[in-house]
Design a protein around this motif. Structure first.
Motif, PDB file in Angstrom:
ATOM      1  N   THR A   1      -1.180  -3.322   1.017  1.00  0.00           N
ATOM      2  CA  THR A   1      -0.957  -4.771   0.942  1.00  0.00           C
ATOM      3  C   THR A   1      -2.116  -5.516   1.595  1.00  0.00           C
ATOM      4  O   THR A   1      -2.541  -6.568   1.121  1.00  0.00           O
ATOM      5  CB  THR A   1       0.357  -5.128   1.661  1.00  0.00           C
ATOM      6  OG1 THR A   1       1.409  -4.365   1.093  1.00  0.00           O
ATOM      7  CG2 THR A   1       0.666  -6.607   1.513  1.00  0.00           C
TER       8      THR A   1
ATOM      9  N   ASP B   1      -5.144  -4.692   1.631  1.00  0.00           N
ATOM     10  CA  ASP B   1      -6.260  -4.691   0.686  1.00  0.00           C
ATOM     11  C   ASP B   1      -6.170  -5.911  -0.243  1.00  0.00           C
ATOM     12  O   ASP B   1      -7.154  -6.618  -0.470  1.00  0.00           O
ATOM     13  CB  ASP B   1      -6.221  -3.394  -0.133  1.00  0.00           C
ATOM     14  CG  ASP B   1      -7.508  -3.170  -0.885  1.00  0.00           C
ATOM     15  OD1 ASP B   1      -8.342  -2.406  -0.387  1.00  0.00           O
ATOM     16  OD2 ASP B   1      -7.676  -3.770  -1.959  1.00  0.00           O
ATOM     17  N   THR B   2      -4.979  -6.159  -0.769  1.00  0.00           N
ATOM     18  CA  THR B   2      -4.779  -7.300  -1.679  1.00  0.00           C
ATOM     19  C   THR B   2      -4.969  -8.625  -0.960  1.00  0.00           C
ATOM     20  O   THR B   2      -5.640  -9.529  -1.465  1.00  0.00           O
ATOM     21  CB  THR B   2      -3.348  -7.246  -2.269  1.00  0.00           C
ATOM     22  OG1 THR B   2      -3.171  -5.997  -2.923  1.00  0.00           O
ATOM     23  CG2 THR B   2      -3.135  -8.382  -3.257  1.00  0.00           C
TER      24      THR B   2
ATOM     25  N   ASN C   1      -8.345 -10.527  -2.163  1.00  0.00           N
ATOM     26  CA  ASN C   1      -7.998 -11.557  -3.157  1.00  0.00           C
ATOM     27  C   ASN C   1      -7.744 -12.933  -2.567  1.00  0.00           C
ATOM     28  O   ASN C   1      -7.817 -13.928  -3.284  1.00  0.00           O
ATOM     29  CB  ASN C   1      -6.762 -11.130  -3.958  1.00  0.00           C
ATOM     30  CG  ASN C   1      -7.032  -9.900  -4.794  1.00  0.00           C
ATOM     31  OD1 ASN C   1      -8.185  -9.574  -5.083  1.00  0.00           O
ATOM     32  ND2 ASN C   1      -5.986  -9.199  -5.162  1.00  0.00           N
TER      33      ASN C   1
END
Length: 328
Positions: free
Chosen positions: A49, A51-52, A56
Motif C-alpha cells: 500500500t 508503494d501506491t 501515485n
C-alpha cells in the motif's frame, strides 16, 4: 561582502534541507509512513500500500510543490533585477493574474483544449506584464510606486475578467475553484509531467541569465559602459521570468508572494550576486512552498488549506514590511 565559500555552503545546505523536508513530507498524511519505509519504497518495488501512496499520490505532489516553488522564486529574482525594484514579483506585476485569465478561459470555455494550457498561460502572462511595463514606464525608468500601482490596475482588470468568466460559466466553476486558490490537492503525475519539461528548460536558461542579471542590477549606465544592450537584456530576462511563472500558474493556479519573499530571504543569506542568488532562490523557493503545502494539508486535517492561501497569509505582512522599508 558575503564570502563566496560561505554562500556555496548555504546554498548546498538549503538544497539538502529541501530534499530532507521532501522525504519527511512524503511520510505525512492520513497514513503516516516512516522515513526508512519511504527510502525502501523509493529504491525498491515493495508492491505494498505504501508503494501506491508514495508513487501515485505523495511523491508527485511533493515534487510538484518543489518545482513550482523554485520556478516562482527564480521568476521573482529575475524580475527584481530587470526592474531594479525590490518589490517586483510575478503576482504584483500582473504576470500571475494575466496567466490565470487565459488558463481559466480554456478550463471553463474550451476544456477540450487543455493541452494548450501552458502556452495560454505564457501568452496571458506576457500580455499582462507588457501592459504593466507600459503603464509604469517613465522617462527615468520604473519606480517602485508606479510598478505597484500599474500592477494593482492590471490585477484588478484581470480579476474582473475572472469574475465575468465565473458568472457566465458558473456551472463549471467548482472544478476550477481549487485551482484558483493555488491548491496542490489531487495533483498527481499528470500535473507533474506537464510542468517538469518546461521547468527544466527554464532552469537551463536561468543559468545563462546569471551574468546578464548581474550586469543589469548594477544600473543602466554601467551596463551600457560594458557594451551591453540594456533594453534587450530587460526583454529577454522578463520573458524568461514570465515563462517560469506562467507554467507554474498553468499547473496549480495562483500562488502569491513566493516570488517576493523568497528572493529577499535568499539575498539576506547569500548577497546580491546572481551566481548564488538564483540557485539559493531556487532551493529556498522549493523548500518554502513545500512547507506551505505540507502545513496546509496536515495542520488542520482533515480540512485542507490550499498552499496559495497560506502563502498569502505569510506573504502579505512581509510585503507591507517591505513597503514600509522602501519609504515611499
Amino acid at each position: 561582502m558575503i564570502n563566496t565559500s560561505r554562500s556555496r555552503t548555504i546554498v548546498g545546505v538549503t538544497f539538502l534541507l529541501a530534499i530532507v523536508a521532501g522525504i519527511i513530507a512524503i511520510g505525512l498524511g492520513s497514513v503516516t509512513i516512516a522515513v526508512p519505509d519511504i527510502v525502501k519504497t523509493l529504491f525498491s518495488s515493495t508492491a505494498s500500500t505504501n508503494d501506491t501512496i508514495i508513487w501515485n499520490i505523495r511523491l508527485p505532489r511533493v515534487l510538484l510543490a518543489m518545482i513550482i516553488g523554485a520556478n516562482i522564486a527564480i521568476s521573482g529574482a529575475l524580475l527584481q533585477a530587470v526592474m531594479g525594484n525590490p518589490l517586483a514579483d510575478p503576482g504584483l506585476t500582473g504576470v500571475t493574474s494575466g496567466a490565470a485569465v487565459f488558463v481559466l478561459m480554456i478550463m471553463l470555455a474550451a476544456p477540450e483544449y487543455t493541452q494548450f494550457i501552458p502556452i495560454a498561460a505564457f501568452v496571458g502572462g506576457l500580455i499582462a506584464a507588457t501592459l504593466v511595463y507600459a503603464l509604469a514606464w517613465r522617462r527615468n525608468g520604473i519606480s517602485p510606486i508606479t510598478i505597484i500601482l500599474s500592477g494593482v490596475a492590471v490585477n484588478a482588470l484581470c480579476g474582473g475578467v475572472v469574475g465575468y468568466l465565473s458568472i457566465i460559466y458558473s456551472d463549471r466553476l467548482p472544478s476550477a475553484v481549487q485551482w484558483l486558490n493555488g491548491s496542490l490537492a489531487a495533483k498527481g503525475n499528470q500535473a507533474l509531467w506537464m510542468v517538469f519539461p518546461y521547468a527544466i528548460v527554464g532552469w537551463i536558461l536561468s543559468i545563462f541569465a546569471i551574468r546578464k542579471a548581474n550586469v543589469i542590477r548594477m544600473g543602466d549606465q554601467v551596463a551600457s559602459n560594458l557594451g551591453e544592450n540594456v533594453n534587450r537584456i530587460r526583454i529577454l530576462l522578463s520573458i524568461l521570468a514570465v515563462f517560469l511563472a506562467a507554467i507554474s500558474v498553468a499547473a496549480i493556479g495562483m500562488i502569491g508572494f513566493v516570488g517576493l519573499v523568497v528572493p529577499h530571504m535568499a539575498r539576506l543569506l547569500v548577497g546580491s550576486n546572481y551566481k548564488y542568488l538564483l540557485p539559493m532562490s531556487m532551493a529556498l523557493g522549493a523548500l518554502v512552498l513545500l512547507l506551505a503545502d505540507t502545513g496546509g494539508r496536515t495542520l488542520f486535517a482533515p480540512l485542507e488549506i490550499p498552499a496559495g492561501i497560506l502563502m498569502a497569509v505569510i506573504g502579505a505582512p512581509y510585503f507591507l514590511y517591505l513597503m514600509r522599508r522602501s519609504a515611499f
